[in-house]
Design an enzyme around this catalytic site. Structure first.
Site, PDB file in Angstrom:
ATOM      1  N   CYS A   1       0.838  -1.195   0.000  1.00 55.43           N
ATOM      2  CA  CYS A   1       0.000   0.000   0.000  1.00 55.43           C
ATOM      3  C   CYS A   1       0.875   1.248   0.000  1.00 55.43           C
ATOM      4  O   CYS A   1       1.762   1.397   0.819  1.00 55.43           O
ATOM      5  CB  CYS A   1      -0.960   0.055   1.174  1.00 55.43           C
ATOM      6  SG  CYS A   1      -2.185  -1.239   1.171  1.00 55.43           S
TER       7      CYS A   1
ATOM      8  N   ARG B   1       4.130  -0.094  -4.649  1.00 54.93           N
ATOM      9  CA  ARG B   1       3.848  -0.699  -3.342  1.00 54.93           C
ATOM     10  C   ARG B   1       2.541  -1.486  -3.343  1.00 54.93           C
ATOM     11  O   ARG B   1       2.243  -2.200  -2.392  1.00 54.93           O
ATOM     12  CB  ARG B   1       3.776   0.393  -2.274  1.00 54.93           C
ATOM     13  CG  ARG B   1       5.052   1.175  -2.129  1.00 54.93           C
ATOM     14  CD  ARG B   1       4.937   2.174  -1.018  1.00 54.93           C
ATOM     15  NE  ARG B   1       5.017   1.520   0.264  1.00 54.93           N
ATOM     16  CZ  ARG B   1       6.108   1.457   1.013  1.00 54.93           C
ATOM     17  NH1 ARG B   1       7.221   2.005   0.595  1.00 54.93           N
ATOM     18  NH2 ARG B   1       6.096   0.844   2.168  1.00 54.93           N
TER      19      ARG B   1
ATOM     20  N   TRP C   1      -2.676  -2.733  -1.884  1.00 54.14           N
ATOM     21  CA  TRP C   1      -2.386  -4.159  -2.045  1.00 54.14           C
ATOM     22  C   TRP C   1      -3.342  -4.857  -1.085  1.00 54.14           C
ATOM     23  O   TRP C   1      -3.223  -4.732   0.129  1.00 54.14           O
ATOM     24  CB  TRP C   1      -0.929  -4.453  -1.680  1.00 54.14           C
ATOM     25  CG  TRP C   1      -0.518  -5.861  -2.001  1.00 54.14           C
ATOM     26  CD1 TRP C   1      -0.032  -6.324  -3.191  1.00 54.14           C
ATOM     27  CD2 TRP C   1      -0.534  -6.999  -1.119  1.00 54.14           C
ATOM     28  NE1 TRP C   1       0.234  -7.668  -3.105  1.00 54.14           N
ATOM     29  CE2 TRP C   1      -0.056  -8.117  -1.840  1.00 54.14           C
ATOM     30  CE3 TRP C   1      -0.912  -7.187   0.211  1.00 54.14           C
ATOM     31  CZ2 TRP C   1       0.050  -9.380  -1.287  1.00 54.14           C
ATOM     32  CZ3 TRP C   1      -0.803  -8.457   0.759  1.00 54.14           C
ATOM     33  CH2 TRP C   1      -0.326  -9.538   0.013  1.00 54.14           C
TER      34      TRP C   1
ATOM     35  N   ASN D   1      -2.442   1.492   5.690  1.00 56.54           N
ATOM     36  CA  ASN D   1      -1.553   0.417   5.254  1.00 56.54           C
ATOM     37  C   ASN D   1      -1.339  -0.492   6.448  1.00 56.54           C
ATOM     38  O   ASN D   1      -1.114   0.000   7.553  1.00 56.54           O
ATOM     39  CB  ASN D   1      -0.218   1.009   4.785  1.00 56.54           C
ATOM     40  CG  ASN D   1       0.791  -0.069   4.419  1.00 56.54           C
ATOM     41  OD1 ASN D   1       0.412  -1.186   4.065  1.00 56.54           O
ATOM     42  ND2 ASN D   1       2.061   0.260   4.506  1.00 56.54           N
ATOM     43  N   GLY D   2      -1.419  -1.807   6.250  1.00 57.69           N
ATOM     44  CA  GLY D   2      -1.175  -2.730   7.358  1.00 57.69           C
ATOM     45  C   GLY D   2      -2.387  -3.599   7.616  1.00 57.69           C
ATOM     46  O   GLY D   2      -3.293  -3.694   6.784  1.00 57.69           O
TER      47      GLY D   2
ATOM     48  N   GLU E   1      17.896 -17.603  -7.130  1.00 55.66           N
ATOM     49  CA  GLU E   1      17.482 -16.239  -7.470  1.00 55.66           C
ATOM     50  C   GLU E   1      17.030 -16.161  -8.936  1.00 55.66           C
ATOM     51  O   GLU E   1      16.031 -15.509  -9.257  1.00 55.66           O
ATOM     52  CB  GLU E   1      18.642 -15.264  -7.185  1.00 55.66           C
ATOM     53  CG  GLU E   1      18.464 -13.849  -7.693  1.00 55.66           C
ATOM     54  CD  GLU E   1      17.249 -13.102  -7.136  1.00 55.66           C
ATOM     55  OE1 GLU E   1      16.571 -13.622  -6.238  1.00 55.66           O
ATOM     56  OE2 GLU E   1      16.973 -12.001  -7.643  1.00 55.66           O
TER      57      GLU E   1
ATOM     58  N   LYS F   1      13.269 -14.970 -10.052  1.00 49.65           N
ATOM     59  CA  LYS F   1      13.000 -13.880 -11.002  1.00 49.65           C
ATOM     60  C   LYS F   1      12.059 -14.367 -12.105  1.00 49.65           C
ATOM     61  O   LYS F   1      11.141 -13.661 -12.507  1.00 49.65           O
ATOM     62  CB  LYS F   1      14.299 -13.362 -11.635  1.00 49.65           C
ATOM     63  CG  LYS F   1      15.161 -12.504 -10.759  1.00 49.65           C
ATOM     64  CD  LYS F   1      14.678 -11.081 -10.543  1.00 49.65           C
ATOM     65  CE  LYS F   1      13.961 -10.892  -9.252  1.00 49.65           C
ATOM     66  NZ  LYS F   1      14.607 -10.925  -8.020  1.00 49.65           N
TER      67      LYS F   1
ATOM     68  N   GLU G   1       8.472 -14.825 -10.737  1.00 46.52           N
ATOM     69  CA  GLU G   1       7.834 -13.539 -10.428  1.00 46.52           C
ATOM     70  C   GLU G   1       7.432 -12.775 -11.678  1.00 46.52           C
ATOM     71  O   GLU G   1       6.377 -12.159 -11.726  1.00 46.52           O
ATOM     72  CB  GLU G   1       8.817 -12.623  -9.696  1.00 46.52           C
ATOM     73  CG  GLU G   1       9.134 -12.993  -8.306  1.00 46.52           C
ATOM     74  CD  GLU G   1      10.112 -11.988  -7.727  1.00 46.52           C
ATOM     75  OE1 GLU G   1       9.744 -11.304  -6.777  1.00 46.52           O
ATOM     76  OE2 GLU G   1      11.255 -11.890  -8.231  1.00 46.52           O
TER      77      GLU G   1
ATOM     78  N   HIS H   1      19.577 -36.827  -6.244  1.00 50.32           N
ATOM     79  CA  HIS H   1      18.791 -37.226  -5.074  1.00 50.32           C
ATOM     80  C   HIS H   1      17.304 -36.978  -5.283  1.00 50.32           C
ATOM     81  O   HIS H   1      16.539 -37.013  -4.323  1.00 50.32           O
ATOM     82  CB  HIS H   1      19.310 -36.493  -3.830  1.00 50.32           C
ATOM     83  CG  HIS H   1      20.760 -36.770  -3.564  1.00 50.32           C
ATOM     84  ND1 HIS H   1      21.197 -37.955  -3.022  1.00 50.32           N
ATOM     85  CD2 HIS H   1      21.875 -36.040  -3.830  1.00 50.32           C
ATOM     86  CE1 HIS H   1      22.524 -37.936  -2.934  1.00 50.32           C
ATOM     87  NE2 HIS H   1      22.953 -36.783  -3.423  1.00 50.32           N
TER      88      HIS H   1
ATOM     89  N   LYS I   1       5.991  -4.199  -3.514  1.00 51.33           N
ATOM     90  CA  LYS I   1       7.421  -4.003  -3.283  1.00 51.33           C
ATOM     91  C   LYS I   1       7.830  -4.212  -1.840  1.00 51.33           C
ATOM     92  O   LYS I   1       8.828  -4.833  -1.542  1.00 51.33           O
ATOM     93  CB  LYS I   1       7.787  -2.594  -3.736  1.00 51.33           C
ATOM     94  CG  LYS I   1       9.265  -2.259  -3.618  1.00 51.33           C
ATOM     95  CD  LYS I   1      10.035  -2.888  -4.730  1.00 51.33           C
ATOM     96  CE  LYS I   1      11.522  -2.698  -4.629  1.00 51.33           C
ATOM     97  NZ  LYS I   1      12.247  -3.782  -5.307  1.00 51.33           N
TER      98      LYS I   1
HETATM   99  C1  F6R Z   1      11.993 -10.592  -5.193  1.00 53.73           C
HETATM  100  C2  F6R Z   1      11.838  -9.587  -4.180  1.00 53.73           C
HETATM  101  C3  F6R Z   1      11.443 -10.025  -2.831  1.00 53.73           C
HETATM  102  C4  F6R Z   1      12.181  -9.216  -1.746  1.00 53.73           C
HETATM  103  C5  F6R Z   1      11.661  -9.598  -0.364  1.00 53.73           C
HETATM  104  C6  F6R Z   1      12.400  -8.881   0.740  1.00 53.73           C
HETATM  105  O1  F6R Z   1      12.362 -10.052  -6.415  1.00 53.73           O
HETATM  106  O2  F6R Z   1      12.017  -8.422  -4.423  1.00 53.73           O
HETATM  107  O3  F6R Z   1      11.628 -11.387  -2.650  1.00 53.73           O
HETATM  108  O4  F6R Z   1      13.549  -9.481  -1.846  1.00 53.73           O
HETATM  109  O5  F6R Z   1      10.290  -9.295  -0.276  1.00 53.73           O
HETATM  110  O6  F6R Z   1      12.268  -7.502   0.623  1.00 53.73           O
HETATM  111  P1  F6R Z   1      13.248  -6.533   1.376  1.00 53.73           P
HETATM  112  O7  F6R Z   1      14.611  -6.726   0.823  1.00 53.73           O
HETATM  113  O8  F6R Z   1      12.713  -5.165   1.131  1.00 53.73           O
HETATM  114  O9  F6R Z   1      13.196  -6.907   2.834  1.00 53.73           O
END
Ligand code: F6R
Length: 640
Positions: free
Chosen positions: A2, A38, A86, A112-113, A509, A513, A516, A532, A635
């Site tokens: 949010c 956000r 969100w 937010n929350g 990672e 990516k 996502e 395994h 985010k």
């Molecule tokens: C993936 C991504 C998330 C963040 C995770 C932690 O691309 O961006 O997995 O890495 O939500 O976020 P932060 O680093 O802000 O604590």
């Protein structure tokens, strides 16, 4: 999660570039545009106009709200609040969008929350005759605030000849906040206080922006970066009241409190796409700079680490006998990369734990434990709670964070900022490389302090690190090769990633990516684990991307991974390989090879990750997806 923005200006307000006064709606919409990363389920704004609160809200992306405003314009106003959502409580519909307006249309609230005790509060308010329109916890908080506001003797606001500073609304907010449990940033504007916005925060982000004859509130500084770089960091459990000329901070009981003022070290241009089609592409290309900036000024000419921010007693750091890295998602993979280096350099046992698992398993933490949290946003609720828990157990805490003024650094004993600049694309790229860089600096610093490495060794590693930005630029210069492959694979339904040693978290990672951004099945495995179980997944044509360790690395890992490539290929896999320049031996086993420049094996993730980011970004783009705002994600994950 949010995005929240609040604004109060006056007719004489001007911004840094001399323009103004501003219409609240312009400021709010610009702020929401920047904060949309956000959350983007719905968006809404409310302004306090001459004849009261006027509000528009719409489900879907901000563009829908923009269209709604064009069709149904709002009146002129100098005060307002805006929200991009969100969804937590209640689906992403028009009626659940914020603001929620209560009290006969006089009070507008955004949030937010998660209000954890919303159910008993709702029951209480229903019993008093309140009727709710939405399915949200926010409307419950709004109704509670309205109820308390009305119960106060108050001055009736300016229209009744009362105070313009919203004292009654501030007091109501304090009393409401005392009754709320959970995490919240609440912003309220009231028709009786046309020059005031009041906010409360607990466990959820909120920053104040200081203007000239105007003041701002934002979930983060991007909410007002177009107007001011002067920001105030708020503490936990605080209420802030802004007017055009004043900012008043108290605790939830009305006692005066202070915030920390700071200057944001980037400007609005840094939060623009800079000619790239997406923020993600821009941020992938920002990476040489992100790593260079994170290294800048942190060592002297003799190769001695000078981490001035590490304000933790050297004696404490010398007695540390365990490190626990706490993080989520991509940041946790950065932690896993760092573990290899920290244990190798410092000989301190290092665990990496997902923050949300940590405090629920009775972890062994004491005053000899160093907690290193990794968080781009500095607001991830899971990580914040884990850090708090560790502090309660007596641990020393260091935050590695990209966001000045955020909560996790404020609540840690020390902070090492990554200087990646604002990361706007929801999926993390440049912050990942900057986190690895900062964690490496921390590892070297500990090794220096504890005498685990000779000064010459540290100097050599730092010299290798200093060469990394140019090498990333070289990887980026060859991006077309990766893009072409990604485009040719746009119909792919599943990709497996393999890696070993530091290449293992890189593989995970790479898979994250792809999940996502392109919404296709992807998994990262340790190459040694293949036999395994996961090898059963291999069938004709299954793409497998392998991060191959340097042939100059230790323990013949290279040869073992090459065997793994052969094993999957023998079973029909289509193999794509990331290998070091000069490693010709892999070519005969792979359909495609992407070469990265030579570097110290421990530093390789700073290079091998880059083609995987480009691959995911391009494949998603080829499928027509929005790489900056992938579905269902936000985010900054500020709820547990
Ligand atoms: C993936 C991504 C998330 C963040 C995770 C932690 O691309 O961006 O997995 O890495 O939500 O976020 P932060 O680093 O802000 O604590």
């Amino acid at each position: 999660m949010c995005g929240i923005v609040g604004y109060v200006g006056n007719i004489a307000s001007v911004n840094a570039s001399g323009t103004g006064p501003h219409q609240a709606l312009d400021v709010l919409m610009e702020g929401l545009r920047r904060l949309e990363y956000r959350g983007y389920d719905s968006a809404g704004v409310a302004v306090v106009a001459a004849d009261g609160i006027a509000m528009r809200k719409k489900s879907g992306k901000l563009a829908n709200l923009t269209a709604e405003l064009a069709a149904h314009p709002l009146p002129e106003a100098m005060t307002g609040i805006g929200h991009t959502r969100w969804a937590t409580h209640g689906g992403p519909t028009d009626k659940n969008a914020h603001p929620h307006v209560v009290d006969g249309g006089r009070l507008a609230v955004i949030h937010n929350g998660i209000i954890e005790n919303y159910a008993p509060l709702k029951a209480e308010l229903l019993a008093k005759g309140h009727r709710f329109i939405s399915d949200t916890d926010t409307e419950v908080a709004a109704a509670l605030l309205g109820e308390i506001y009305r119960s106060l003797p108050g001055d009736g606001g300016v229209e009744a000849g009362g105070s313009a500073d919203g004292a009654r609304l501030s007091e109501a907010m304090q009393l409401a906040a005392q009754r709320l449990e959970g995490a919240f940033t609440l912003l309220a504007a009231h028709a009786e206080h046309p020059g005031t916005v009041v906010a409360a925060r607990r466990n959820s982000p909120l920053v104040v922006g200081l203007g000239d004859g105007e003041n701002f509130l934002g979930s983060d500084v991007s909410g007002f970066i177009d107007y001011t770089r002067r920001a105030v960091e708020l503490g936990q459990d605080q209420v802030v009241t802004i007017t055009a000329d004043t900012v008043t901070i108290t605790d939830f009981y009305g006692a005066p409190a202070e915030g920390r003022e700071y200057l944001v070290d980037w400007d609005a241009a840094a939060a623009e796409k800079g000619g790239y089609p997406s923020f993600m592409e821009k941020e992938i290309h920002d990476q040489p700079e992100a790593v260079a900036q994170t290294l800048l000024g942190r060592s002297d000419v003799d190769g001695r680490l000078t981490l001035d921010e590490m304000r933790i007693d050297a004696d404490v750091l010398k007695t540390i006998n365990k490190i626990i890295v706490l993080a989520c998602g991509t940041s946790a993979y950065a932690g896993q990369v760092a573990k290899y280096a920290i244990e190798h350099w410092c000989r301190i046992p290092t665990e990496v734990e997902l923050s949300h698992e940590f405090r629920y398993r009775d972890p062994i933490v004491d005053d000899k434990t160093l907690i290193v949290s990794l968080s781009q946003s500095g607001e991830t609720m899971d990580t914040l709670m884990a850090v708090r828990y560790a502090r309660e157990q007596g641990a020393t805490t260091v935050a590695i964070c990209n966001t000045n003024g955020s909560t996790i650094p404020r609540e840690s004993d020390a902070v090492l900022y990554t200087h990646a600049g604002p990361e706007i694309a929801v999926a993390s790229t440049k912050a990942f490389l900057a986190q690895i860089t900062a964690a490496y600096l921390l590892g070297l610093y500990l090794a220096q302090l504890r005498g685990n490495l000779f000064q010459g060794q540290i100097k050599d590693i730092l010299a290798d690190l200093a060469k990394v930005p140019a090498k990333i630029a070289k990887v980026l210069a060859n991006e077309q090769q990766v893009k072409d492959l990604a485009r040719s694979m746009s119909e792919t339904r599943s990709v497996l990633f393999l890696g070993r040693h530091v290449g293992f978290p890189v593989a995970m990672e790479g898979a994250l990516k792809l999940k996502e951004l392109a919404y296709i099945h992807a998994e990262g495995f340790a190459a040694g684990e293949l036999k395994h179980g996961p090898i059963a997944l291999i069938e004709e044509g299954q793409p497998v991307i392998v991060v191959v360790p340097s042939p100059r690395g230790r323990d013949s890992l290279h040869a073992k991974v090459v065997s793994n490539i052969q094993e999957v290929r023998a079973r029909g896999a289509k193999t794509i390989v990331i290998a070091e320049e000069g490693d010709e031996s892999v070519a005969e086993h792979a359909e495609h090879v992407f070469y990265i420049p030579e570097t110290t094996p421990l530093l390789a993730p700073l290079l091998t990750t880059v083609p995987l980011q480009i691959f995911a970004c391009e494949l998603a783009t080829a499928k027509g997806y929005d790489v900056d705002q992938p579905r269902n994600l936000a985010k900054s994950v500020t709820v547990e």
